[in-house]
Scaffold this active site. Structure first.
Site, PDB file in Angstrom:
ATOM      1  N   ASP A   1      -6.028  18.260 -15.303  1.00  0.00           N
ATOM      2  CA  ASP A   1      -6.300  16.827 -15.501  1.00  0.00           C
ATOM      3  C   ASP A   1      -5.700  16.602 -17.017  1.00  0.00           C
ATOM      4  OD1 ASP A   1      -7.594  14.727 -16.575  1.00  0.00           O
ATOM      5  OD2 ASP A   1      -9.358  14.978 -15.230  1.00  0.00           O
TER       6      ASP A   1
ATOM      7  N   ARG B   1       0.610  -1.342   0.005  1.00  0.00           N
ATOM      8  CA  ARG B   1       0.226  -0.033   0.132  1.00  0.00           C
ATOM      9  C   ARG B   1       0.796   1.187  -0.050  1.00  0.00           C
ATOM     10  NH1 ARG B   1      -1.595   2.374   4.504  1.00  0.00           N
ATOM     11  NH2 ARG B   1      -1.973   0.241   5.528  1.00  0.00           N
TER      12      ARG B   1
ATOM     13  N   LYS C   1      -7.224   5.809 -19.383  1.00  0.00           N
ATOM     14  CA  LYS C   1      -7.634   6.249 -20.677  1.00  0.00           C
ATOM     15  C   LYS C   1      -6.220   6.113 -21.704  1.00  0.00           C
ATOM     16  CE  LYS C   1     -11.273   7.308 -18.831  1.00  0.00           C
ATOM     17  NZ  LYS C   1     -11.486   8.568 -18.159  1.00  0.00           N
TER      18      LYS C   1
ATOM     19  N   TYR D   1     -15.023  17.010 -16.003  1.00  0.00           N
ATOM     20  CA  TYR D   1     -15.541  15.444 -16.044  1.00  0.00           C
ATOM     21  C   TYR D   1     -16.527  15.387 -15.108  1.00  0.00           C
ATOM     22  CZ  TYR D   1     -14.940  10.463 -15.813  1.00  0.00           C
ATOM     23  OH  TYR D   1     -15.302   9.092 -15.677  1.00  0.00           O
TER      24      TYR D   1
HETATM   25  C1  LIG Z   1     -12.170   8.987 -16.956  1.00  0.00           C
HETATM   26  C2  LIG Z   1     -11.646  10.624 -16.551  1.00  0.00           C
HETATM   27  C3  LIG Z   1     -11.430  10.608 -15.349  1.00  0.00           C
HETATM   28  C4  LIG Z   1     -11.682   9.476 -14.043  1.00  0.00           C
HETATM   29  O1  LIG Z   1     -11.071   8.459 -14.151  1.00  0.00           O
HETATM   30  P1  LIG Z   1     -11.203   7.135 -13.912  1.00  0.00           P
HETATM   31  O2  LIG Z   1     -10.122   6.368 -14.255  1.00  0.00           O
HETATM   32  O3  LIG Z   1     -12.580   6.585 -14.646  1.00  0.00           O
HETATM   33  O4  LIG Z   1     -11.497   7.033 -12.410  1.00  0.00           O
HETATM   34  C5  LIG Z   1     -11.184  11.939 -14.811  1.00  0.00           C
HETATM   35  N1  LIG Z   1     -10.804  12.839 -15.701  1.00  0.00           N
HETATM   36  C6  LIG Z   1     -11.207  12.642 -17.047  1.00  0.00           C
HETATM   37  C7  LIG Z   1     -10.603  13.898 -17.946  1.00  0.00           C
HETATM   38  C8  LIG Z   1     -11.488  11.652 -17.439  1.00  0.00           C
HETATM   39  O5  LIG Z   1     -11.739  11.373 -18.807  1.00  0.00           O
END
Ligand SMILES: *Cc1c(COP(=O)(O)O)cnc(C)c1O
Length: 420
Positions: A207, A83, A232, A135
């Site tokens: 992000d 962890r 992603k 998001y």
């Molecule tokens: C998918 C996504 C998230 C969240 O990520 P997860 O891996 O699904 O928890 C946050 N920001 C953006 C821009 C995303 O496309």
């Protein structure tokens, strides 16, 4: 001749313990320092993957263990409990930090847990600015923190810098930026936002899930933290949920706190998933360029189609922020959205059902093309009023353009649009 593995895996206390990541084979000693200056392709291929010190394995082993044996009283080999830290995760963290140009990263179990780690840097009563079209999961997490942790949040049209300045409060500690935005592909000026954040000693968090470090380097514009949903593009194969937070090169202090938070919150990513994301990184540069080439072709095709009202893609010269995209980004990416002229639910459903190569689904950034209707899927938890205010209409279709042949994708869109 093979040495006995058991002798090599059980060093005695008189043995020098080689820290993981130490160059251990011919040639490797020359590579380590050069990687920071290398091209993005070389970086992607080699990021985080110095040979394992145990046997020189060229790919990082999956250290699928919860705990690590101490070498002696008060002496570990650098890892104690997964962890807190794990050698496979450390490889991925080093790799992502390198690609973003940051000082260190933490890898988390999801993009949302990465966001959670970031928000936990704040004290109760802090104020955060967030784009109105962020998001959907980020919106949910912020709303939860607002209700349960006393976080103050203002959602606003963040491209409007005057509105950003006007929204600042004495307790504003963080500006959350997402660019390009989901699903409208609107851009934010990161340099301007970092100037505002610095002027009030707040953190700028970006992000970067939509473009990846191959196409956007937020630290170059003054960001303090970069976060990713590695689910992603970084992983890129739709088989892992993961996240990452990277601290800027001069923010070692934040890197330390992120590592402590990942351990404290228990948000750290499993070794096996880290291994998969690391595997994805090796082709990130090639995938991003191919996603982009396909997206450009589809955006042009859609822009010329009579059934399409508008196409949102920063690579089109018709995009209102095309100039900013050229200045701020290293590429335009593989995401686009467009509006059907006929936005009745019947017409939208007919279009979606007719598609062959675009699978209807959440998520993005994988090798396969995906299609989504944000109003009923990713942004369904927003109230219709907030959605309308954010410009997310029912006829809006979002594409995550995959790596299939361009001609097949265009033909597919064409036949589905003709169902109208
Ligand atoms: C998918 C996504 C998230 C969240 O990520 P997860 O891996 O699904 O928890 C946050 N920001 C953006 C821009 C995303 O496309």
């Amino acid at each position: 001749m093979h040495k006995s593995p058991s002798r090599r895996t059980r060093p005695t206390s008189s043995m020098t313990v080689v820290p993981p990541g130490t160059p251990s084979a011919m040639g490797w000693a020359h590579r380590d320092g050069g990687l920071v200056a290398a091209g993005s392709g070389t970086q992607c291929v080699h990021a985080g993957t110095l040979p394992d010190p145990a046997y020189g394995s060229v790919t990082p082993p999956i250290y699928q263990t919860s705990t690590f044996a101490y070498m002696d009283v008060l002496t570990s080999a650098g890892f104690e409990y997964t962890r807190t830290s794990n050698p496979t995760r450390a490889c991925l963290e080093d790799g992502i930090a390198l690609l973003e140009g940051g000082c260190a990263a933490v890898c988390t179990s999801s993009g949302m847990s990465a966001a959670l780690v970031v928000l936990n840097l704040l004290e109760a009563g802090s104020h955060v600015l967030c784009p109105i079209d962020c998001y959907g999961g980020t919106f949910r997490t912020l709303e939860h923190a607002r209700r349960t942790c006393g976080l103050e949040v203002t959602y606003l049209e963040m491209a409007d810098l005057e509105a950003v300045r006007a929204a600042l409060r004495p307790n504003t500690r963080m500006i959350w930026a997402e660019t390009p935005s989901n699903p409208l592909l609107r851009l934010l000026d990161l340099k301007a936002l970092s100037g505002i954040a610095k002027s009030i000693d707040a953190l700028l968090v970006v992000d970067n899930s939509f473009l990846s470090p191959v196409f956007q380097r937020p630290f170059a514009w003054g960001a303090d933290l970069v976060m990713h949903s590695t689910s992603k593009y970084l992983n890129g194969h739709s088989d892992v949920i993961g996240g990452a937070v990277v601290a800027a090169r001069e923010r070692e202090d934040l890197a330390q706190r992120l590592a402590t938070l990942n351990k404290t919150l228990g948000t750290s990513q499993s070794p096996h998933d880290c291994f998969l994301v690391l595997r994805g990184l090796k082709t990130l540069h090639l995938r991003m360029k191919a996603h982009e080439a396909n997206a450009i072709a589809l955006a042009k095709f859609l822009a010329g189609h009579p059934a399409v009202a508008v196409v949102n893609y920063p690579g089109l010269s018709s995009h209102p922020q095309h100039t900013l995209a050229r200045r701020q980004q290293l590429g335009f990416g593989g995401m686009l959205s467009f509006e059907l002229k006929n936005s009745s639910s019947v017409a939208v459903s007919r279009f979606l059902r007719a598609l062959r190569w675009f699978t209807m689904g959440e998520s993005l950034g994988g090798v396969e093309s995906l299609v989504a209707q944000p109003a009923t899927m990713s942004h369904a938890s927003m109230t219709p009023e907030i959605r309308a205010h954010a410009g997310i209409r029912d006829g809006l279709i979002r594409l995550s353009v995959g790596l299939e042949d361009q001609a097949d994708l265009i033909e597919d869109l064409q036949q589905a649009l003709e169902q109208e």
